[in-house]
Design a protein around this motif. Sequence first.
Motif, short mmCIF file in Angstrom:
data_model
loop_
_atom_site.label_atom_id
_atom_site.label_comp_id
_atom_site.label_asym_id
_atom_site.label_seq_id
_atom_site.Cartn_x
_atom_site.Cartn_y
_atom_site.Cartn_z
N ALA A 1 -6.70 1.67 3.05
CA ALA A 1 -5.86 2.27 2.58
C ALA A 1 -4.76 2.64 3.73
N PRO B 1 -6.00 7.82 -11.83
CA PRO B 1 -5.33 8.26 -12.23
C PRO B 1 -4.75 8.24 -12.85
N ARG C 1 0.76 8.05 -4.99
CA ARG C 1 -0.30 8.74 -6.55
C ARG C 1 -0.10 10.33 -6.20
N GLN C 2 0.31 10.86 -4.71
CA GLN C 2 0.13 12.19 -4.98
C GLN C 2 0.94 12.96 -5.49
N LEU D 1 -6.77 12.50 0.18
CA LEU D 1 -5.78 11.46 -0.34
C LEU D 1 -5.99 10.08 -0.31
N VAL D 2 -6.42 9.29 0.46
CA VAL D 2 -5.79 8.35 1.10
C VAL D 2 -7.51 7.60 1.25
N GLY E 1 -5.05 0.38 6.48
CA GLY E 1 -3.19 -0.28 5.91
C GLY E 1 -2.54 -0.27 6.06
N LEU E 2 -2.28 1.21 5.93
CA LEU E 2 -1.37 2.61 6.17
C LEU E 2 -1.07 2.84 8.05
N VAL F 1 5.25 7.78 2.44
CA VAL F 1 3.77 8.16 2.62
C VAL F 1 3.47 9.82 3.37
N ILE G 1 0.76 -0.90 -0.21
CA ILE G 1 0.29 0.31 -0.13
C ILE G 1 1.02 1.37 0.13
N ALA G 2 1.78 1.26 0.22
CA ALA G 2 2.61 2.32 1.18
C ALA G 2 2.89 2.71 0.17
N VAL H 1 0.13 4.41 -2.56
CA VAL H 1 -0.60 5.91 -1.95
C VAL H 1 0.69 7.00 -1.72
#
Lengths: 312, 247, 369
Positions: free
Chosen positions: C89, B93, A222-223, C84-85, C92-93, A270, A215-216, A219
């Motif tokens: 997620a 995206p 994505r930013q 943003l998340v 999970g983070l 992140v 995930i990390a 994520v």
Amino acid sequence: MDNFLFLTRIDYTLIVVSLGAALLGTVSGALGTYAVLRRQSLLGDAISHAALPGIAVAFLLTGSKTPLILVFGAALAGWLGALAIISIVRLTRIKYDSALALVLSTFFGIGLVLYSLIQRSGNANQAGLDTFIFGQAATILKRDVITIGILGGIALITMLILWKELKLLIFDEGFAASIGFPTRLLDILLTSLLVIAIVLGLQAVGAVLMSAMLIAPAVAARQWTNKLNLMVLLAAAFGAFAGVSGTIISSSTTGLPTGPMIILCATLFVGLSIVFAPNRGLIWDTIRQRKNRRSLKIAAGRLLEEPQQESE
Amino acid sequence: MQALDSKAIEVTDLTVAYQETPVLWDIDLDVPPGVLLAIVGPNGAGKTTLIKAILGLVRPAAGNVLIYNKPYVTQRRIVGYVPQRGSVDWDFPTNVLDVVMMGRYGALGWIKRPGNRDRELAMHALEKVGMENYTTRQISQLSGGQQQRVFLARALVQDATIYLMDEPFQGVDATTERAIISLLQELRENGKTVVVVHHDLQTVTDYFDWVTLLNIRRIASGPIEDTFTTENLRETYGGRVAFIKNR
Amino acid sequence: MQIGNLEIILIAVTTASACALPGVFLVLRRMTLMSDAISHAILPGIVLAFFLTHNLSSPLLILAAGATGVLTVVFVELLQKTKLVKEDAAIGLTFPALFSIGVILISRHASNIHLDIDAVLLGELAYAPLNRLKVFGSDIGPISLYVMGGLLILNLAFILIFYKELKLATFDASLAVTLGLSPVLIHYGLMTLVSMTTVGAFDAVGSILVVALIVGPPVTAYLMTDSLSRMLILSVIIGSVNAVTGYFLAFPLDVSIAGSIAVMTLLIFVTVFMIVPNRGLIAIARRHIRQKWEFAQTMLVIHLFNHEGLPEAEAESEIAHLHEHLQWEPTFASRVVRYALNNRYVSQNAAQLILTDRGRTIAQRALVQ
């Protein structure tokens, strides 16, 4: 002086472990992107826990600790876990989250029972199986790196070959099916790629932390971008970078286990991305909001003035 | 081209059930080529399901669908599809041009990547829906109407003979609605067949020339003048339609 | 039976019951993954509290870990609020990061902390009775029995007192707001209980299997009943059965008791899922077969009904060509026709099927609904 000391410490083991961690980070970062975009982030958590009984069974059956055999067992069990979740959701009124939590914890329980059976049997070869629960990047050997490289490479190449198919599957499954893409097959394939990434990573970071490895990086990536290809690329890079930096930091002092260090590095990315990334980031957002408010105020001020002028 | 007398879409005895609950009962439907057709009916009437069944996205319990006398599987390339706008994650995206290019994926076939020609076609489609200045815009930054235009452009790029659209007017502004309908009418003028799931009974007579009234079963189907009658509407909606314009 | 074993069973049953109660609401509120997150994320809280108290069985530990659990929930929600998340997620983070911090804290101070990651993750029920509670020098039983008993009572009290509010907040949060009840308060109350129960339980079953105790029994009960109160009672019973049978599975094999309880949780879930009336797999399959034929006959009468009196009726009702119209297998079609004839939904006239009054009523009724 410090730098010099640091350099002398780079030995063969560290290079092997870093390389392994970098490869893992690349594979899980790239494939994790798909899990995050499909909102299946926690499926990875379930698969990584569900894989444990597979490892134990593979070991009980073959008595071997060859990575390929254990990875195969893990993948099979991980797949079974994913299938169990989907079946429970489809056949009962139990919701996705409950099914996931149930499979995750009970499969792990099965793994634990089998694991304690192996311990009781006193098999001299058993030491090292628990690395899959807790992860022990330091135990990565050259043969592990080769396994990771080959299987991870296959997964990544598959992903690249089917790039547009997988992209459309995630964005608009109905449309994909309407133009003749075999969506169910693609779905199975994508889950399989995810399973591969997970079982490869288990040895390094363990079942508990594996989900963050997926995930990390995604994520964080994505930013910074609004493009899928850049996102996958960035996620792979973040994953690799987290792997290497986590390994190096943990080798620099005692008492800093590698797996958690890698996860903390990835989490740090992140955090930094969420705060600082242009366009989407929090700082950027605050500035934009303030600007908007100011221009709104000006506009409101004008509006308020107008009727007064009229009445005069 | 196709024979003039052939039916663009021919649905015979189609029954669709989810679990054991029927959603569509024994539907017969003929859509002649070159009409602009509205599928109308109350919520839960099975409008979306009918479109999905035509596209082969749901498996029928009985019955058959033919596109120009052939099964859908062999006719995919001449059918364009606009799903409901809400069915996708607009935070994905990607940008506008990229989404429109997805309309070319079917023609491209496996593995091949879209090239310059596909980009040109996509640009052309974007011009048609008035979105040519938004090519690089991230899709999450679009308004509802703009999102709908992008979906429409994606279907245009499919260069189909038959278009199936699921609620293209849902949540769009008045300007977009007018733009979309004139585009659909233009498609019809060019001999295309356009099937639209539609919600707003008030505009049916203005926008469409053919209508199918649906409520689990087919109530009526045909040209607006004969079919869009108070009697049929009452049968479709169960007598709760006092707000229909008198024709 | 030895007194030690009896104590283990008692602890297991108490822990299972204490976990199952809040679990019911997590399952209904679709928040079970939060329990997974909390059970991992409380680790740093436990470690920090241990630094302060140097005592693993201090009640402060439970409070500190409880606070960490609530903090986890707050953090996940904050992360979500940035937009943003996404939620999954965000969960999970958060928990791997906090868990990592806990692991690092433990291994940094391994020399002066008697916390073992193994024990935290996996628990060992067999050792639970070793920690005794002594009052004025006399041994009155294992500490964990008192801790879990206390948590069980606390959970029970919370649910009994706020039953109405919990029910409303779970099934209709917006109505709860209009009635002046605060779903947010209920939410955090529940999360605090889950956190504290998890800390109490991790000693015995570890942070992963505690999820099986929280989620397993309510999910099983969910297949058996529609009533909230019955679901709560059933969950406690199922949790206890899982605990006892799990113990007796582990005992002869000499394997992890907590693991066996998880195995039994899955086995009992699968068994219930198979045999429970209405929602069980067997019931579904039987209903499916029955309905398949009923459904096919209905399709047949509707087909005839729709074409009745129309010019194409003759062709549409010809027995020999029926399967072509409906795209059925010929054998399937002839079987449906046979059933429909038996049921007098249709009658046969030469090569044609004719709808009977009964069949017409069935078609009309099916179309009206």
